[in-house]
Design a protein around this motif. Structure first.
Motif, PDB file in Angstrom:
ATOM      1  N   GLY A   1      -5.300   1.664   4.035  1.00 27.09           N
ATOM      2  CA  GLY A   1      -5.092   3.267   4.490  1.00 27.09           C
ATOM      3  C   GLY A   1      -4.362   3.339   5.213  1.00 27.09           C
ATOM      4  O   GLY A   1      -3.285   4.939   5.463  1.00 27.09           O
ATOM      5  N   SER A   2      -4.213   2.875   6.441  1.00 31.29           N
ATOM      6  CA  SER A   2      -3.113   3.260   7.417  1.00 31.29           C
ATOM      7  C   SER A   2      -2.238   1.739   7.972  1.00 31.29           C
ATOM      8  O   SER A   2      -3.023   0.611   7.189  1.00 31.29           O
ATOM      9  CB  SER A   2      -3.871   3.444   9.173  1.00 31.29           C
ATOM     10  N   LEU A   3      -1.344   1.719   8.539  1.00 31.20           N
ATOM     11  CA  LEU A   3      -0.707   0.260   9.104  1.00 31.20           C
ATOM     12  C   LEU A   3      -1.413   0.174  10.665  1.00 31.20           C
ATOM     13  O   LEU A   3      -1.731   0.109  11.191  1.00 31.20           O
ATOM     14  CB  LEU A   3       0.854   1.621   9.695  1.00 31.20           C
TER      15      LEU A   3
ATOM     16  N   TRP B   1       7.487   4.831  14.755  1.00 29.06           N
ATOM     17  CA  TRP B   1       6.869   4.471  16.015  1.00 29.06           C
ATOM     18  C   TRP B   1       5.659   3.765  16.506  1.00 29.06           C
ATOM     19  O   TRP B   1       5.479   3.870  18.048  1.00 29.06           O
ATOM     20  CB  TRP B   1       5.937   6.039  16.525  1.00 29.06           C
ATOM     21  N   ALA B   2       5.474   2.809  15.630  1.00 29.79           N
ATOM     22  CA  ALA B   2       4.455   1.842  16.595  1.00 29.79           C
ATOM     23  C   ALA B   2       5.218   0.650  16.508  1.00 29.79           C
ATOM     24  O   ALA B   2       4.579  -0.331  17.201  1.00 29.79           O
ATOM     25  CB  ALA B   2       3.712   2.219  14.895  1.00 29.79           C
TER      26      ALA B   2
ATOM     27  N   TYR C   1       0.115  -1.743   4.674  1.00 30.21           N
ATOM     28  CA  TYR C   1      -0.761  -0.300   4.989  1.00 30.21           C
ATOM     29  C   TYR C   1      -2.117  -0.476   4.127  1.00 30.21           C
ATOM     30  O   TYR C   1      -2.759   1.085   3.016  1.00 30.21           O
ATOM     31  CB  TYR C   1      -0.199   1.348   4.369  1.00 30.21           C
TER      32      TYR C   1
ATOM     33  N   VAL D   1      -2.050  -0.878  14.995  1.00 33.26           N
ATOM     34  CA  VAL D   1      -1.217   0.098  15.190  1.00 33.26           C
ATOM     35  C   VAL D   1      -1.686   0.844  16.840  1.00 33.26           C
ATOM     36  O   VAL D   1      -1.097   1.323  17.200  1.00 33.26           O
ATOM     37  CB  VAL D   1      -0.177   0.632  14.480  1.00 33.26           C
TER      38      VAL D   1
ATOM     39  N   GLY E   1       0.820  -1.052  -0.012  1.00 32.24           N
ATOM     40  CA  GLY E   1       0.066   0.180   0.275  1.00 32.24           C
ATOM     41  C   GLY E   1       1.123   1.397  -0.096  1.00 32.24           C
ATOM     42  O   GLY E   1      -0.003   2.809  -0.288  1.00 32.24           O
ATOM     43  N   LEU E   2       2.091   1.496  -0.252  1.00 29.56           N
ATOM     44  CA  LEU E   2       3.306   2.060   0.113  1.00 29.56           C
ATOM     45  C   LEU E   2       3.894   2.614  -1.570  1.00 29.56           C
ATOM     46  O   LEU E   2       4.186   1.667  -1.261  1.00 29.56           O
ATOM     47  CB  LEU E   2       4.278   2.399   1.255  1.00 29.56           C
TER      48      LEU E   2
ATOM     49  N   SER F   1       3.914  10.139  13.887  1.00 31.70           N
ATOM     50  CA  SER F   1       3.332   8.990  12.508  1.00 31.70           C
ATOM     51  C   SER F   1       3.550   8.094  11.776  1.00 31.70           C
ATOM     52  O   SER F   1       2.795   7.199  11.623  1.00 31.70           O
ATOM     53  CB  SER F   1       2.343   9.927  11.520  1.00 31.70           C
TER      54      SER F   1
ATOM     55  N   ASP G   1       3.794   7.881  -1.554  1.00 28.45           N
ATOM     56  CA  ASP G   1       3.591   7.852  -0.112  1.00 28.45           C
ATOM     57  C   ASP G   1       4.434   7.264   0.949  1.00 28.45           C
ATOM     58  O   ASP G   1       4.328   7.635   2.528  1.00 28.45           O
ATOM     59  CB  ASP G   1       2.512   6.361   0.097  1.00 28.45           C
TER      60      ASP G   1
END
Lengths: 765, 262
Positions: free
Chosen positions: A446-448, A426-427, A443, A487, A99-100, A422, A104
């Motif tokens: 849309g998010s991790l 950091w996750a 992703y 995450v 997804g990246l 973000s 992105d």
């Protein structure tokens, strides 16, 4: 840097872990060799720009072996850099989280990506320059001498291009290098701004486009370092335009950072203080840089403190942002928080010291560089600078103390101590586990998210546990109820289970990269003194050379497997597997290396007079026939590699072996033919060349032997690989799997194509 | 050549004083850049600090811009923030300033590059060859006279042909704003005029070895009459000292100057 950006793009490791180790050890030993060179004397005696002909043995006092060692050390360093670049690029293009898209990936990783692209090409040009210089030092070519006999006073130049050749080669590397140093700082600055303003980067798309433009343009501004060398007005005008052109994208990036603060929730923590400070310094560096863009002003600033002050505001301004980056990622790297108060003390003293050190240089700009005398009325400014220098130095001690002590005394940082951070690093826990993520990052939604084994297995159609664990780096005993761990959820106990991931992560422990680098170190140290004839140096060169080759063979024979991620974003290289992409990337840098050599030849020949060259410098005995035969041999051998691939695909063991053996034989024939040719030319006794036509005879012989010699060295490397593969094929390898032969073939065809350029250039024209 | 050129010289008017000196060109451009640079610097730095301070986090739990701005979330796919238009306006202004400034200096670059108008000044220009060596300078006058320090007349266009006998040097007379690289095997050119008599210093501006710092020499600017006297004295020894090193260049230089060391 590798850690942060591989975390940011969701890769579990670098594409070629063992190459990374080799790159590291070469880097370490190149540094040790630089250190050793100081004890041999004359290291960088001509300054870091090493202008020709001051950089040639004729001008180096005494034996000055340090001047040679340091060039060899830089070659080693460049090799490390090139391997690192290949590795990074392959990783970024093959191992991004699902997804990246390229656009992105977080801005810091993107800046690293562009940095590495610039490194790939710029350092290849530096490698060409250094190899030529090393050959002037060690084997006696005369590229950078303007008189063949090495005499040091006279105007009868037998190689009038010598001085400018170095300047061109050096600055073709040197200017992109400025951005290579600055880009990671820019990326860190943007990342830190986003986190500490609580705002997404304003104009992110244009910020990215600006960075790409700068990365490309960085290769067409180098002559602005040479405005006074007598280049003609049209070229000066073009380079003035490109120079101003490259400053504009930076304007945009500066404003993008300024507006990112708007409507933000700006928190003046240490990382942000350093980033904001860096931005202010960069603004000053940028404005004073515009002065240099006006050529009439540039002429007078040449060689003065204006230049010194300007580039320190830009480059050390960049370093300022990197210090911010160090504070920013320190909790991630160590799992502990640094002391915020000491961090702020550091910033305050650093910023005061910096400006006290460099700003007076603008006022005292009439001081020439590298001269210890200056007009008395400028003394106050120089004194202030000195005081500033000590304050700046002392401020760094505060940082070292802070970061050192905080490893034990710091508070636990948790996964992320920063609000609004973000990016993916950091996750995960601090410091991150060896396998980076508690599952395969994605992703896609849309998010991790982190996919666990079962999810991956479902998607890839492989049974869980079989290979997937190794691919994703997750342990199969992770057993959670959920397939996907978002995450935002607090860390689950599963994370702990991954610590004992067993065979989960590919082992990096290989001794060979260390031995290869150690061998290279000994060999280069020996080479630095070979021209003295001392048996110690000659012995070291021989032993080190053998050790390097031996360990390389050992490294090849060692079984090593770094599995790829099961699911990853690979645009635009979905169809190019990892090894092939790595090979292509390497060849791209090799093109620039040969470009450097061929360009040098063309440059010195044009400076000499293109047609006089052939008349004055080349003996009649240098005929076309050996080159023609060699062209035929190489082209045929390339054809045989293709046959070997076909045979391997069809699983014809005999034919595979025979084709590879044929390739090997033709390559050996090429070298034997070349050997005969060279031997003949070395020993001719004509009226023009009574003592033979050797490497040192003139610039014509130097360019011929060195350029075709570099190609010959490529053939030798190819033959070592080819010989090894022939034996393996005889033992039954590659049947049904022609990939390794294809990788070798890419290299071998490339070497052939280079010859197709060299043959006309050195035999016909 | 020597005796009749001197005779010829006496009658030539002193056009050099009418020519705009490179020092004057540099100083006026530098001044404009300094003023503008300072203003732009102060404005941009103040603007940056204004943003940093105005939008500092007050520590309150309520987000004052919650309606207009979305905050970054951990694990989000990176995207840009709103407000890109302002970036473009600011960028546009800065680009216009930079490009017009540089374009404005370009005509003066042409002047510095091409030298003063030929019809006006070429006839009385003096062409001197400069040879850098570790660690000093050699000046070769049109009559072949060689010195290690420079003597030139006031208000005359002095054209320099600069080269090096060994390594990369750079010849510069900072007060007169003339500077050019000295490369072995090549010639670069530069020119200047000095309206004030006095003692100036020429320096090397490229690291050329251990004695680089010592590579300075004096440049004496004297009234025309004094120069003529000095130059006449050099005639007797002049051609004799010119070794084969410089013979070839002398030939070239003499024709270029048109036989006129004033």
């Amino acid at each position: 840097m590798p850690t942060t950006s591989s975390l940011q793009i969701g890769a579990d490791d670098l594409a070629f872990p063992r190459l990374n180790a080799l790159s590291y050890w070469l880097y370490l030993f190149s540094g040790i060799l630089v250190g050793v060179s100081f004890f041999q004397g004359s290291t960088f005696a001509g300054g870091w720009t090493m202008y020709a002909p001051l950089n040639t043995p004729a001008y180096i006092p005494g034996e000055g072996l340090g001047a040679t060692s340091v060039v060899l050390a830089l070659i080693m360093f460049t090799a490390a850099v090139t391997m690192g670049s290949v590795n990074f690029l392959t990783t970024m293009y093959r191992m991004r989280a699902e997804g990246l898209r390229m656009r992105d990936i977080p801005i810091f990783s993107l800046s690293i990506n562009l940095t590495v692209w610039m490194m790939l090409f710029a350092f290849a040009a530096l490698l060409a320059a250094l190899m030529i210089l090393a050959s002037d030092h060690v084997i006696g070519t005369t590229y950078f001498q303007f008189a063949n006999d090495g005499s040091t006073l006279g105007t009868s130049a037998e190689n009038p291009g010598a001085s400018l050749l170095w300047a061109h080669l050096f600055w073709f590397f040197g200017h992109p290098e400025v951005y290579i140093v600055f880009f990671p700082a820019l990326g860190a600055m943007a990342e830190i701004f986003q986190t500490f303003t609580g705002r997404r980067l304003v104009g992110r798309k244009w910020f990215i486009i600006s960075m790409v433009l700068v990365a490309i343009q960085s290769f067409i501004v180098w002559m602005h370092h040479m405005f006074l060398t007598g280049i003609n007005l049209p070229i000066k005008t073009i380079f003035m335009a490109t120079t101003i052109g490259i400053s504009l994208p930076f304007d945009l990036m500066v404003f993008s950072l300024i507006y990112t603060m708007a409507k933000g929730r700006v928190r003046f923590k240490t990382p942000f203080l350093f980033s904001l400070g860096a931005l202010l310094l960069f603004i000053l560096g940028g404005i004073t840089g515009v002065f240099l863009g006006a050529i009439v002003l540039d002429y007078q600033f040449r060689g003065t403190y204006w230049v010194v002050a300007h580039f320190h505001y830009v480059m050390f301004g960049g370093a300022t942002a990197l210090i911010g980056g160090l504070y920013y990622w320190y909790p991630k790297m160590t799992g502990k928080m640094y002391d915020e108060f000491l961090g702020k003390v550091h910033f305050a003293t650093f910023f005061v010291g910096f400006n006290l050190l460099y700003f007076p240089m603008f006022i005292a700009w009439e001081t020439p560089r590298r001269v210890f005398e200056y007009p008395a009325d400028l003394q106050i400014w120089h004194n202030l600078s000195t005081v500033g220098g000590f304050i700046l130095g002392a401020s760094m001690l505060v940082m070292f103390y802070n970061l050192f002590v905080s490893i034990w005394r710091g508070e636990d940082a948790g996964e992320s101590p920063w609000k609004y951070a973000s990016t993916a690093e950091w996750a995960v826990g601090s410091p991150p586990k060896l396998e980076n993520f508690p599952g395969l990052p994605s992703y896609a939604s849309g998010s991790l998210e982190f996919l666990d084994d079962e999810e991956v297995a479902e998607r890839t159609g492989k049974p869980p546990g079989a290979g997937v664990a190794a691919d994703g780096g997750t342990a199969s005993d992770g057993g959670t109820a959920r397939n996907i761990r978002a995450v935002t959820a607090p860390a689950t106990p599963t994370a702990a289970a991954h610590e004992t991931g067993g065979e989960g992560h590919a082992s990096h422990a290989s001794f060979w990269p260390f031995l290869v680098s150690l061998g290279g170190f000994i060999a280069f140290l020996g080479l630095s003194g070979v021209r003295t004839g001392s048996p110690v140096y000659v012995g070291m060169a021989a032993v080190g050379g053998l050790a390097t080759v031996g360990s390389l063979v050992g490294m090849t024979r060692e079984s090593f497997h770094a599995p790829e991620m099961a699911i990853a974003e690979r645009w635009p290289f979905e169809g190019v597997e990892k090894m092939k992409l790595g090979m292509w990337t390497f060849l791209a840098s090799d093109v620039v290396l040969f470009g450097g050599f061929i360009g040098s030849y063309a440059f010195v020949r044009v400076a000499y007079g293109w047609s006089d060259w052939h008349h004055d410098l080349i003996p009649a005995e240098h005929v076309t026939m050996p080159g023609l035969i060699n062209t035929y041999l190489l082209l045929t051998s390339s054809f045989l590699v293709v046959l070997a691939m076909v045979a391997a695909k069809r699983e014809w063991r005999g034919a595979t072996t025979a084709s590879l053996a044929g390739t090997f034989a033709l390559g050996v024939g090429f070298l034997v033919n070349k050997g005969i040719e060279w031997n003949h030319l070395f020993h001719i006794h004509s009226e023009m060349f009574p003592n033979g036509w050797t490497l040192s005879t003139n610039i014509g012989s130097s360019t011929f032997y060195l350029t075709t010699g570099l190609h010959g060295a490529h053939v030798v490397v190819g033959l070592v690989i080819c010989g090894y593969m022939t034996i393996r094929a005889w033992n039954g390898a590659y049947q049904g799997d022609d990939k390794p032969i294809e990788y070798f073939g890419l290299y071998w065809h490339f070497v052939d194509i280079v010859w197709l350029f060299l043959f006309p250039l050195f035999y016909i024209l | 050549m020597p005796s009749d050129t001197i005779a010829h010289a006496v009658g030539v008017p002193l056009h050099g004083g009418d020519v705009r000196a490179p020092a004057d060109v540099f100083n006026s451009i530098f001044e404009v850049f300094l003023v503008l640079g300072t203003v732009v610097g102060i404005v941009v730095v103040a603007y940056t600090m204004y943003h940093a301070i105005k939008y500092r986090d007050s520590g309150s739990t309520d987000d004052p811009y919650a309606d207009t701005v979305e905050r970054p979330q951990l694990g989000e796919k990176p995207t840009g923030g709103t407000g890109g238009r302002k970036v473009f306006y600011s960028f546009g202004i800065s680009a216009v300033i930079v490009v017009s400034l540089i374009a404005w200096t370009y005509t003066t670059l042409l002047y510095i590059e091409n030298g003063p108008d030929e019809s006006q000044a070429a006839i009385d220009a003096i062409e001197i060859e400069v040879e850098g060596f570790q660690f000093g300078w050699n000046f070769v006058y049109p009559n072949g006279h060689e010195t290690n320090s420079l003597v030139v007349p006031q208000d005359r266009v002095i054209k320099l042909q600069v080269t090096s006998l060994d390594v990369f040097h750079n010849f510069g007379i900072p007060e007169l704003r003339v500077k050019t690289d000295a490369l072995p095997g090549q010639y670069t050119s530069a020119w200047f005029t000095a309206s004030e008599t006095g003692e100036y210093t020429a320096k090397c501006y490229e690291l050329c070895g251990t004695g680089h710092s010592l590579m300075v020499t004096s440049v004496e600017v004297v009234p025309q009459s004094e120069y003529d006297e000095w130059y006449a004295d050099t005639q007797s020894s002049g051609n004799g000292t010119s070794g084969n090193v410089t013979a070839a260049i002398d030939a070239g230089a003499t024709t270029a100057v048109g036989g006129a060391p004033a």
